[in-house]
Scaffold this motif. Sequence first.
Motif, short mmCIF file in Angstrom:
data_model
loop_
_atom_site.label_atom_id
_atom_site.label_comp_id
_atom_site.label_asym_id
_atom_site.label_seq_id
_atom_site.Cartn_x
_atom_site.Cartn_y
_atom_site.Cartn_z
N THR A 169 28.29 45.40 48.50
CA THR A 169 28.93 46.37 49.38
C THR A 169 29.13 45.77 50.78
OG1 THR A 169 28.01 48.24 48.18
CG2 THR A 169 28.68 48.66 50.46
N ALA A 170 28.11 45.15 51.31
CA ALA A 170 28.19 44.58 52.65
C ALA A 170 29.19 43.42 52.69
CB ALA A 170 26.80 44.10 53.09
N LEU A 171 29.19 42.59 51.67
CA LEU A 171 30.15 41.48 51.62
C LEU A 171 31.59 41.98 51.55
CD1 LEU A 171 28.34 38.99 49.21
CD2 LEU A 171 28.69 38.71 51.68
N ARG A 172 31.85 42.97 50.69
CA ARG A 172 33.21 43.52 50.58
C ARG A 172 33.67 44.08 51.92
NH1 ARG A 172 31.61 45.27 45.36
NH2 ARG A 172 30.95 47.26 46.22
N THR A 231 23.36 34.79 43.49
CA THR A 231 24.62 35.04 44.18
C THR A 231 25.34 36.20 43.54
OG1 THR A 231 25.76 33.44 42.79
CG2 THR A 231 24.90 32.63 44.89
N ALA A 232 26.18 36.83 44.32
CA ALA A 232 26.98 37.94 43.82
C ALA A 232 28.05 37.39 42.88
CB ALA A 232 27.64 38.67 44.98
N GLU A 233 28.39 38.17 41.90
CA GLU A 233 29.46 37.77 41.00
C GLU A 233 30.77 37.78 41.79
OE1 GLU A 233 29.23 36.92 37.76
OE2 GLU A 233 27.06 37.17 37.83
N SER A 234 31.55 36.71 41.65
CA SER A 234 32.79 36.64 42.44
C SER A 234 33.72 37.79 42.09
CB SER A 234 33.48 35.30 42.20
OG SER A 234 33.79 35.14 40.84
N SER A 235 33.69 38.26 40.85
CA SER A 235 34.56 39.37 40.49
C SER A 235 34.15 40.65 41.21
CB SER A 235 34.54 39.61 38.98
OG SER A 235 33.23 39.93 38.57
N ASP A 236 32.89 40.76 41.61
CA ASP A 236 32.42 41.92 42.34
C ASP A 236 32.92 41.94 43.78
OD1 ASP A 236 29.09 42.01 40.87
OD2 ASP A 236 31.00 42.80 40.17
N LEU A 237 33.36 40.79 44.26
CA LEU A 237 33.73 40.67 45.67
C LEU A 237 35.21 40.81 45.91
CD1 LEU A 237 31.41 37.69 46.57
CD2 LEU A 237 30.97 40.12 46.85
N GLU A 238 36.01 40.84 44.88
CA GLU A 238 37.45 40.88 45.08
C GLU A 238 37.96 42.29 45.11
OE1 GLU A 238 39.07 38.28 42.13
OE2 GLU A 238 37.95 36.59 42.91
#
Length: 151
Positions: free
Chosen positions: A92-95, A144-151
């Motif tokens: 959430t914070a990264l997005r 690490t966060a899944e990259s798909s979670d960050l897009e």
Amino acid sequence: MGRKAHIDREELRRLVAMGRSNAELAAHFGVTESGILQAKRTAGLAKPMLDHGRAIPWKLKRAHNQTGPATNLRNLSAVAQGGHVPQAKINTALRWAQRLAESGLDVGYSYEDGFYERPAEGASHIEAVLNDALRALEEPGRETAESSDLE
């Protein structure tokens, strides 16, 4: 004034290793939970306190302390310092931070009005906080966060 309670460090270490809570330790040694926390710090058993001053350089009004931006900044700061943050909160914070950075925005704060988004000027505060967190997430052995979670 009563006699100062004695907390045996070896016994404290043993009980902490067994997973005893601070309340259980306080009852066992006949002291307050604050006394247990102090004894744990002295014995090197307490985790170091995280300092979020770099991520949140403003003096926050109490009403703004638990808002989304404050929480996201604290979570990114905790990640950057090696603290444990649940993966969903990291995502959430990264997005949030990536949305601001990619849009050329930064976060600002007013004691009266709270957090607000503004155009980034020069060195972006949100980019600095985001980059610190991303560097920490890239360290070996760190989840690490899944990259798909960050897009």
